[in-house]
Write an enzyme that holds these catalytic residues in place. Structure first.
Site, mmCIF file in Angstrom:
data_model
loop_
_atom_site.group_PDB
_atom_site.id
_atom_site.type_symbol
_atom_site.label_atom_id
_atom_site.label_comp_id
_atom_site.label_asym_id
_atom_site.label_seq_id
_atom_site.Cartn_x
_atom_site.Cartn_y
_atom_site.Cartn_z
ATOM 1 N N GLU A 498 0.833 -1.193 0.000
ATOM 2 C CA GLU A 498 0.000 0.000 0.000
ATOM 3 C C GLU A 498 0.874 1.252 0.000
ATOM 4 O O GLU A 498 1.696 1.434 0.905
ATOM 5 C CB GLU A 498 -0.909 -0.023 1.225
ATOM 6 N N GLU A 529 -4.062 -6.754 2.953
ATOM 7 C CA GLU A 529 -2.814 -7.335 3.469
ATOM 8 C C GLU A 529 -2.707 -8.838 3.220
ATOM 9 O O GLU A 529 -1.611 -9.360 2.971
ATOM 10 C CB GLU A 529 -2.687 -7.047 4.968
ATOM 11 N N GLN A 551 1.962 -1.972 5.758
ATOM 12 C CA GLN A 551 2.248 -0.568 6.035
ATOM 13 C C GLN A 551 2.605 -0.313 7.503
ATOM 14 O O GLN A 551 3.547 0.411 7.809
ATOM 15 C CB GLN A 551 1.067 0.294 5.611
ATOM 16 N N ASP A 554 0.798 -3.096 13.124
ATOM 17 C CA ASP A 554 -0.531 -3.401 13.659
ATOM 18 C C ASP A 554 -1.396 -4.145 12.643
ATOM 19 O O ASP A 554 -2.289 -4.902 13.011
ATOM 20 C CB ASP A 554 -1.248 -2.112 14.053
ATOM 21 N N TYR A 555 -1.159 -3.920 11.351
ATOM 22 C CA TYR A 555 -1.996 -4.513 10.315
ATOM 23 C C TYR A 555 -1.538 -5.918 9.917
ATOM 24 O O TYR A 555 -2.139 -6.556 9.051
ATOM 25 C CB TYR A 555 -2.009 -3.636 9.059
ATOM 26 N N HIS A 596 -1.317 2.357 15.635
ATOM 27 C CA HIS A 596 -0.096 2.666 14.890
ATOM 28 C C HIS A 596 1.154 2.562 15.741
ATOM 29 O O HIS A 596 2.183 3.138 15.396
ATOM 30 C CB HIS A 596 -0.176 4.075 14.277
#
Length: 797
Positions: A498, A529, A551, A554-555, A596
């Protein structure tokens, strides 16, 4: 339901009547052999010779038809019921199928997983014994199967996407051992019920956007175990539900085909034309294969008679694909009753013989061990008559066990050692037990990572060098210059995620590089993701060197499943025959707020065993780790410090040449009073504390672990602890996360507890996610004052 096969026309690929007839009869033979393998396989499970079984009965005809168009260079990302496809393409034999069912750990007899996966999980090598890539373009390729439903989908997207890159990227067309101008198709198979998984929908959407040569075959038997498809799928039909994805003129999207699983001629015709279009145009397609039957139900753990009506069961018997093919052959004059009866009898005998050979070969080394163990036990001398009798009974029980397992041998040996006690003969028993432990470790506990020349652990360190005028610049600028040089030097490297392409990633590591190196090598993706990881997996399996970006750390949860189930287990579950040198690039640790500033390191190190976990403290160290990984075939995740991109660092002169060895901590500050172990962004907190503590007369030694997997392979932290006799682990994961992991490694595995003068400590983040804002960061994660306070307490004890 009308059998549309009754009036068949010869397909273009069948050149003569005799050739056509021979091919049809051979296909019938393969289908029969596969069906018989399913029937006998179920029996082997029910009698206890095998542990569990899932078989491909009912899908034989569709898979025979599909296999006709599987060409050299093509890939399969499959479903665990594709045995017929493997038999039809010659990529598996019936004997190998049974060897896997028996979990034979001999790679020559079970060449798919070394007995580490249950039946129906296939693979072909993508690297040789030295870790070099084989000629993938000229062999038919099977990416190693996994059981989680729909988990093959993300990888399938990547395998197909690789063909698009090979076709469109000029710099990749030189690698003719990896691709033939991107002509390869990825065959992906999936059960209808599994299309309810999010993996399926994300993959179909991404394939439609990207326009990649992906052929998805959906085996639709009307059920998900016991649940009918009307409870699984909108409109009760996956092809109807997918209508909005269908490609129209001047749009992207997918093609959709519907065929019947008993219609041999119809499937051959549709598969041939549909697959050729995919190969030519890279338009993905779904082949919805309906009216598949399940002669034996879902698996050996239950009976489908419990949930199917009498009418449904009768329909399945009537429309069984093998019965329908038999009728088709006779109706079209391709064979008579007598000829087919001979084929059927021969198929049964052939499969029975294959099964017996597989079982006999599986037993040979076990029986040799049984003979050795029983001989040792019988000859064990003990003074106690009762003990002697118990030993003889142990030997007899093992000797008369008709189906012994290796665990039976080890248990018997251990019991014999216990009974023998201090007998001089006990030494022989212990020696053989030790020998078998080593042997079994090789069979069952090796190859989680590369162990040969392509192991990342074999890459030696090579220090960064600096000139007198080496400038101090922002960390992201160092990364940017490095990536520029890397893409100029290594045409196999691609990077994506991304915002990676056009704007050069959110922290500018790739700023301006897409324009310079091309949209085929540095590019953007959608917010997805899971399939970003899938793209990376597929590209890595096909010999490229992808850097797939998440990115923010956390993701990672969105993309964790394929990394954990697929990437991390791949080298192990193929017995070292497949490598996936994927680098997942992400950033995390300290920043702002709940979403984040994640540092879920305990989750990562426990779910990604089989990948390496790099936690560099700055961007220069990250570059050294990238270089190390790019010389190996091991997958890894690189977690850059999110708040470090604008910190100043000196620019090395040897950006492409310096390497940071994995598993080797670095002492960043020497001291004598206490050892403080940390990594990443928290290391700067510890370093600040070190300066303030020095003014108070406390001299701390700070160690940067650099990688959590592998962790301190030379036990340098233990060496520091022997000097200071105090240790503190500082980590911003939740309590019991990475700090507990490091504690276990040093205290238990390295024996550090022996050198402690005071109780060891850990400082971690709070149990909750970090609150927003600078104060939220300060009070949610370790801060300098926390470190100083704890160290002062330890020094005063």
């Amino acid at each position: 339901m009308n059998n549309t096969s009754a009036n068949i026309e010869m397909s273009n690929y069948m050149l003569s009547y005799e050739g056509f007839r021979a091919e049809v009869l051979n296909d019938y033979k393969v289908a029969l052999e596969s069906r018989e393998a399913s029937l006998l396989g179920r029996r082997e499970v029910l009698t206890g010779k095998a542990k569990f079984g899932i078989f491909g009965d009912g899908k034989e005809l569709a898979q025979v038809a599909m296999g006709k168009f599987f060409q050299p260079g093509d890939y399969r990302a499959g479903y665990y019921r594709d045995q017929t496809f493997m038999f039809a393409t010659g990529l598996a034999t019936v004997e190998q199928f049974f060897a896997q069912l028996y979990a034979d750990p001999d790679l020559e007899r079970e060449p798919f997983s070394m007995g580490r996966q249950m039946n129906g999980h296939f693979a072909t090598p993508n690297v040789d014994a030295s870790g070099e890539w084989v000629d993938l373009a000229n062999q038919r390729n099977i990416s190693s199967d996994i059981s989680p439903t729909a988990a093959q989908m993300p990888r399938a997207l990547g395998l197909a996407f690789a063909s698009t890159l090979f076709r469109n990227s000029p710099v990749l067309q030189q690698f003719d051992n990896l691709s033939t101008n991107g002509n390869e198709v990825c065959f992906c198979t999936i059960g209808d019920a599994s299309t309810s998984e999010g993996h399926f929908w994300e993959t179909v959407n991404a394939a439609g956007v990207l326009q990649v040569p992906l052929a998805i075959f959906i085996w639709d038997d009307g059920y998900g175990i016991s649940v009918p498809r009307e409870y699984q799928t909108t409109k009760g039909s996956i092809s109807a539900a997918l209508k909005g994805f269908e490609k129209k003129e001047d749009t992207n999207g997918i093609d959709i085909y519907r065929v019947k699983g008993w219609d041999y001629a119809g499937m051959c015709e549709v598969f041939e034309s549909g697959l050729q279009k995919i190969r030519d145009t890279h338009t993905p397609a779904v082949f919805h294969v309906e009216e598949i039957t399940q002669p034996q139900g879902h698996s050996t753990s239950g009976s489908h008679e419990r949930y199917k009506s009498t009418e449904r069961l009768e329909w399945e018997k009537e429309w069984d694909c093998i019965k329908q093919m038999r009728e088709f052959i006779i109706e079209n004059g391709l064979g008579d009753e007598e000829e087919l009866t001979v084929i059927e009898e021969n198929a049964k005998k052939y499969v029975r013989d294959c099964k017996n050979r597989a079982w006999e070969k599986y037993l040979v080394p076990i029986k040799e061990q049984v003979n050795e163990v029983t001989g040792l036990i019988k000859n064990t001398v003990v003074n106690d008559i009762e003990a002697h009798g118990r030993l003889q009974q142990l030997a007899k029980d093992l000797e008369t066990n008709r189906e012994p397992l290796r665990r039976d041998i080890m248990r018997t040996l251990s019991q014999a050692v216990e009974i023998a006690g201090a007998s001089p003969s006990a030494g022989d028993l212990k020696a053989y037990r030790s020998e078998l432990k080593k042997l079994n470790k090789q069979l069952y506990n090796t190859l989680l990572y590369n162990e040969g020349p392509k192991s990342a652990l074999h890459v030696a360190g090579n220090a960064a060098t600096y000139g007198n005028n080496s400038p101090s610049v922002n960390g992201y600028e160092i990364l940017n210059k490095y990536f520029d040089q890397l893409f100029s030097a290594n045409p196999k490297v691609v990077a994506f995620g991304e915002d990676v392409g056009n704007i050069g990633d959110v922290n500018q590591g790739f700023a301006g590089l897409q324009e310079k190196h091309g949209v085929e090598r540095i590019f953007d993706t959608g917010i997805r993701e899971l399939t970003i990881m899938g793209q990376g997996i597929g590209l890595a399996l096909r010999g490229l060197r992808p850097i797939a970006e998440i990115q923010y750390l956390d993701y990672l949860l969105y993309g964790l499943e394929p990394l954990s189930d697929d990437v991390a287990s791949l080298h192990y579950r193929t017995g070292g025959q497949q490598s996936c040198p994927l680098i997942v690039r992400t950033r995390g640790h300290r920043l702002e707020g709940i979403w984040h500033s994640g540092s879920p390191m305990g989750m990562i190190i426990n779910s990604l065993r089989g990948m390496y976990v790099c936690v560099p403290r700055n961007m220069v160290q990250a570059i050294g780790m990238y270089n190390t990984l790019l010389q190996s075939n091991d997958p890894a995740i690189m977690i850059e410090c999110l708040n470090g991109y604008r910190l100043k660092e000196r620019m090395p002169e040897n950006l492409l040449d310096f390497t940071v060895p994995l598993g080797i901590p670095e002492v960043v500050r020497e001291g004598t009073d206490i050892t403080v172990v940390s990594y990443g962004a928290t290391l700067r907190i510890v370093q600040e504390a070190g300066v303030r503590l020095a003014a108070l007369g406390i001299d701390i030694e700070i160690i940067d672990v650099q990688t959590l997997l592998p962790f301190d392979i030379n036990h340098s932290i233990f060496a520091s602890l022997k000097k200071t006799n105090r240790i503190l682990f500082v980590d911003e994961d939740v309590p019991g996360g990475a700090a507990a992991y490091m504690f276990n490694k040093v205290m238990e595995e390295q024996g550090g507890y022996k050198w402690l003068d005071v109780a060891p400590r850990t400082i971690t983040g709070q149990a909750h996610r970090p609150a927003y804002g600078s104060d939220g960061d300060y009070f949610s994660k370790p801060n300098t004052e926390d470190v100083i306070e704890v160290i002062q307490e330890m020094m005063s004890e």
